[in-house]
Motif scaffolding. Structure first.
Motif, mmCIF file in Angstrom:
data_model
loop_
_atom_site.group_PDB
_atom_site.id
_atom_site.type_symbol
_atom_site.label_atom_id
_atom_site.label_comp_id
_atom_site.label_asym_id
_atom_site.label_seq_id
_atom_site.Cartn_x
_atom_site.Cartn_y
_atom_site.Cartn_z
ATOM 1 N N VAL A 102 -0.724 0.022 1.916
ATOM 2 C CA VAL A 102 -0.574 -0.130 3.407
ATOM 3 C C VAL A 102 -1.660 -1.703 3.366
ATOM 4 C CG1 VAL A 102 -0.768 -0.525 5.626
ATOM 5 C CG2 VAL A 102 -0.114 1.328 4.490
ATOM 6 N N GLN A 103 -2.959 -1.421 3.050
ATOM 7 C CA GLN A 103 -3.291 -2.529 2.297
ATOM 8 C C GLN A 103 -3.470 -3.701 1.449
ATOM 9 O OE1 GLN A 103 -6.693 -3.343 4.352
ATOM 10 N NE2 GLN A 103 -5.644 -5.322 3.300
ATOM 11 N N LEU A 104 -2.482 -2.677 0.480
ATOM 12 C CA LEU A 104 -1.367 -3.683 -0.147
ATOM 13 C C LEU A 104 -0.887 -4.413 -0.254
ATOM 14 C CD1 LEU A 104 -1.525 -3.941 -4.087
ATOM 15 C CD2 LEU A 104 0.337 -2.419 -3.437
ATOM 16 N N ALA A 105 -0.178 -4.389 0.215
ATOM 17 C CA ALA A 105 1.457 -4.774 1.182
ATOM 18 C C ALA A 105 0.949 -5.830 1.923
ATOM 19 C CB ALA A 105 2.129 -3.887 1.817
ATOM 20 N N LEU A 106 -0.743 -5.486 2.861
ATOM 21 C CA LEU A 106 -0.782 -6.804 3.823
ATOM 22 C C LEU A 106 -1.164 -7.589 2.877
ATOM 23 C CD1 LEU A 106 -3.042 -5.172 6.493
ATOM 24 C CD2 LEU A 106 -0.344 -5.700 6.674
ATOM 25 N N ASP A 107 -2.360 -7.433 1.759
ATOM 26 C CA ASP A 107 -2.599 -8.018 0.567
ATOM 27 C C ASP A 107 -1.934 -9.167 -0.117
ATOM 28 O OD1 ASP A 107 -5.537 -6.503 -0.207
ATOM 29 O OD2 ASP A 107 -5.547 -7.729 1.758
ATOM 30 N N GLN A 108 -0.560 -8.530 0.142
ATOM 31 C CA GLN A 108 0.934 -9.451 -0.771
ATOM 32 C C GLN A 108 1.367 -10.648 0.286
ATOM 33 O OE1 GLN A 108 2.163 -6.349 -2.801
ATOM 34 N NE2 GLN A 108 1.400 -6.317 -4.547
ATOM 35 N N GLY A 109 1.243 -10.033 1.536
ATOM 36 C CA GLY A 109 1.720 -11.323 2.369
ATOM 37 C C GLY A 109 2.654 -10.754 3.188
ATOM 38 N N VAL A 110 3.069 -9.323 2.732
ATOM 39 C CA VAL A 110 3.863 -8.518 3.292
ATOM 40 C C VAL A 110 3.327 -8.578 5.569
ATOM 41 C CG1 VAL A 110 5.187 -6.263 4.045
ATOM 42 C CG2 VAL A 110 4.292 -6.922 2.096
ATOM 43 N N ARG A 111 4.642 -8.523 5.930
ATOM 44 C CA ARG A 111 3.965 -8.389 7.236
ATOM 45 C C ARG A 111 4.447 -7.144 7.894
ATOM 46 N NH1 ARG A 111 6.101 -13.968 10.191
ATOM 47 N NH2 ARG A 111 6.762 -12.719 11.939
ATOM 48 N N VAL A 112 3.749 -7.109 8.264
ATOM 49 C CA VAL A 112 4.060 -5.346 8.599
ATOM 50 C C VAL A 112 2.765 -4.747 9.579
ATOM 51 C CG1 VAL A 112 2.860 -3.232 8.136
ATOM 52 C CG2 VAL A 112 3.094 -4.733 5.849
ATOM 53 N N THR A 113 4.343 -4.617 10.521
ATOM 54 C CA THR A 113 3.630 -4.584 11.968
ATOM 55 C C THR A 113 3.807 -3.178 12.536
ATOM 56 O OG1 THR A 113 6.058 -4.834 12.452
ATOM 57 C CG2 THR A 113 4.532 -7.206 12.792
ATOM 58 N N GLN A 114 4.756 -1.869 11.895
ATOM 59 C CA GLN A 114 4.490 -0.679 11.972
ATOM 60 C C GLN A 114 4.276 -0.047 10.739
ATOM 61 O OE1 GLN A 114 8.663 -0.357 13.688
ATOM 62 N NE2 GLN A 114 8.350 -1.458 15.521
ATOM 63 N N VAL A 115 3.905 1.077 10.964
ATOM 64 C CA VAL A 115 3.568 1.958 9.659
ATOM 65 C C VAL A 115 4.301 3.741 10.061
ATOM 66 C CG1 VAL A 115 2.113 3.636 8.773
ATOM 67 C CG2 VAL A 115 1.877 0.770 8.796
ATOM 68 N N PHE A 116 5.380 4.405 9.121
ATOM 69 C CA PHE A 116 5.914 5.373 9.391
ATOM 70 C C PHE A 116 5.488 5.840 8.328
ATOM 71 C CE2 PHE A 116 8.255 4.325 13.289
ATOM 72 C CZ PHE A 116 8.602 3.294 13.162
ATOM 73 N N VAL A 117 4.433 7.325 8.991
ATOM 74 C CA VAL A 117 3.938 8.457 8.545
ATOM 75 C C VAL A 117 4.269 9.923 8.124
ATOM 76 C CG1 VAL A 117 1.370 7.955 8.635
ATOM 77 C CG2 VAL A 117 1.955 8.436 6.620
ATOM 78 N N ASP A 118 3.834 10.942 7.336
ATOM 79 C CA ASP A 118 4.225 12.116 7.406
ATOM 80 C C ASP A 118 2.865 12.590 8.161
ATOM 81 O OD1 ASP A 118 6.893 14.610 6.082
ATOM 82 O OD2 ASP A 118 5.153 15.164 7.596
ATOM 83 N N THR A 119 2.957 13.194 8.397
ATOM 84 C CA THR A 119 1.354 14.432 8.795
ATOM 85 C C THR A 119 0.878 14.867 7.113
ATOM 86 O OG1 THR A 119 2.687 16.234 9.427
ATOM 87 C CG2 THR A 119 1.693 15.067 11.276
#
Lengths: 216, 307, 22
Positions: free
Chosen positions: B126-143
């Motif tokens: 997730v941090q990688l995506a943010l660092d690459q400039g992706v405007r992440v506002t929602q994250v979905f993940v399995d338990t």
């Protein structure tokens, strides 16, 4: 069976053909009184003590084998006079008279102690710890405590010099041997060196003699 | 999917990522996380993320990246191909965790368990995506482990992001399904192209599904076992399946942090208890044993009585 | 020298699993 050992090359030198190669043998440890392992080189010219670097949880890979025993054996030259000293003291206590060396250095528990008498220069250094008499062609020896203490004192002095050259930590602080400090620290005195060296030499002499040496 | 780096060195971890679509930098995006290969005793575990703009979720759904567990390997490949073709609005990234990394993490002195490893890997992606400039506002993940704890962990790490931790997330959220496809395809490739460092001679590579309860897998494990070295690094030593075989058939090996008093655990096994701090300072000595001069015992040197 | 105790004496396929490195 195999072991990993570090020894001077001279241990295995074979001058000419001889069947008397290096020999591991158990002898009387002069300090503990128990059996310990020693090594004689070819023709028993020199005596070596056998120590082991031994930490828990080690084994060896040697080529394509595994060896459970994780000790590293170390063989270092040793003055055979330390070994003979025990028998001289014993003979003095039991007989108190001049005797030939081959009648002094006898031990039913460690019969190979007689190999000590083959060590080069042993006989020429015996005078450091004994009084000598020569009758005919035969030499007779008797333990001399004062001479021995003087000789041991020289050993301590030599050890002190070696400790200083080797920058061995002799101070009261406990310090890892792999920790390299700028020096010994200001709290190390000459007395510390002498005490340390005395302790080291005491590893090679009977307890009573160690106590006498401490007083000396 | 170019796994050549991992094929060259499959002992650690390897990260791959697609180029970031420009639209993912310009618009708010949702990001899904999923894993592949958690259960098997063989091969790597792969964590994957997939992201796209919120406005394009419908387009992602239209790709029909359904629950990947129901798909065959060939079908997964085909769907991954579709994701690649949608590269103008879909991005992905993967972390391949080698079986060696999993094993050493779980068995080192300061134990790093699988759940922690999973959480950290997911968060790093997730941090990688943010660092690459992706405007992440929602994250979905399995338990992974307790859902509320995982959710809290993610929220603390990414306070600006809306986090949803849900069981069976890959069947609920298309972006998680997409991440699942990426992860599974990567694992399929990594396993198929696995280069064994070890010389396994004539051993047949018929190891079945790789799952611990597969008799073929167990049989293969027994066949490839070396009594001193254990298994090839393709095997997760930390799995109880592997440890049981080592218990029974490998030579006993003891480490400094082995359990006290144990006869010795096999090549992979180590004690789980924390050793006493005192054990690092002194070797126990029998009451009657004379201690040699400090010169010797400070250096671990002792007199030898016997060979 | 290994950082563990292996309770065995005998053959070991060392070169199959280890390569020397300096």
């Amino acid at each position: 069976d195999q072991w990993v050992l570090v020894a001077p090359e001279s241990v295995t030198d074979l001058p000419g053909k001889t069947e008397n190669g290096p020999v591991f043998t158990r002898l009387h440890n002069p300090c503990t009184g128990e059996a310990a392992l020693y090594l004689f080189d070819t023709n028993a010219q020199q005596l070596f003590e056998v120590k082991a670097f031994h930490e828990d949880y080690h084994s060896w890979f040697i080529d394509q084998t595994v060896q459970h025993d994780g000790r590293l054996l170390l063989v270092t030259p040793m003055d055979p006079l330390f070994m003979v000293l025990y028998y001289l003291i014993k003979a003095e206590k039991e007989q108190g008279k001049f005797q030939p060396l081959d009648q002094i250095v006898i031990d039913a528990d460690f019969p190979s102690c007689s190999m000590l008498l083959q060590c080069a220069k042993l006989k020429s250094f015996l005078h450091h710890v004994t009084d000598e008499k020569e009758i005919g062609n035969k030499k007779f020896y008797k333990y001399n405590k004062e001479k021995t203490l003087k000789w041991l004192n020289k050993k301590v002095d030599q050890t002190v010099r070696a400790l200083k050259i080797g920058n061995v930590n002799v101070g009261p602080r406990v310090q890892s041997t792999t920790f390299i400090s700028g020096g010994q620290g200001s709290d190390v005195k000459e007395e510390d060196y002498i005490r340390y060296a005395h302790g080291l030499i005491s590893e090679y002499i009977p307890k009573e003699l160690s106590e006498d040496l401490a007083k000396y | 999917m170019d796994l050549s780096d991992f094929e060259r060195d499959n002992t650690g971890s390897c990260r791959l990522s697609s180029p970031v679509p420009e639209v993912c930098r310009a618009e708010d995006c949702c990001l899904g996380i999923d894993e592949a290969g958690r259960g098997p005793v063989l091969g790597p575990m792969v964590y994957g993320i997939c992201f796209c703009p919120l406005s394009r979720l419908g387009d992602l759904e239209a790709l029909k990246v359904a629950d990947s567990k129901t798909l065959s390997e060939a079908e997964r490949e085909r769907l991954f191909g579709k994701l690649e073709q949608a590269r103008d609005f879909v991005g992905w990234a993967l972390d391949i965790l080698s079986p060696n990394l999993i094993s050493t993490s779980m068995q080192r002195r300061a134990k790093y368990n699988l759940n922690s490893l999973s959480h950290d890997t997911a968060m790093a992606l997730v941090q990688l995506a943010l660092d690459q400039g992706v405007r992440v506002t929602q994250v979905f993940v399995d338990t992974v482990g307790p859902a509320d704890k995982y959710q809290q962990k993610l929220k603390e790490r990414f306070p600006e992001v809306e986090v949803t931790v849900r069981p069976k997330a890959d069947s609920l959220f298309p972006v998680v399904s997409a991440a699942s496809i990426c992860a599974k395809v990567a694992r399929d490739h990594a396993v198929k192209r696995w280069k064994f460092l070890e010389d396994l001679k004539d051993l047949k590579m018929d190891y079945g599904s790789g799952y611990p309860n597969d008799p073929k897998t167990k049989e293969w494990l027994s066949q490839c076992l070396d009594p001193v070295f254990g298994f090839p690094q393709f095997v997760r030593f930390s799995w109880s399946t592997a440890q049981l075989i080592l218990d029974g058939r490998a030579v006993p090996v003891r480490w400094e942090d082995s359990e006290e008093g144990a006869g010795g655990s096999p090549a992979a096994g180590r004690g789980s208890g924390t050793p006493s701090l005192l054990s690092y300072f002194a070797r126990t000595q029998a009451a009657t044993e004379r201690q040699s001069h400090r010169f010797f015992h400070e250096r671990g040197l002792e007199t030898v009585a016997d060979l | 020298l290994l950082p563990c105790e292996i309770r065995h004496n005998g053959p070991a396929a060392v070169s199959r699993f280890f390569s020397p490195a300096i």
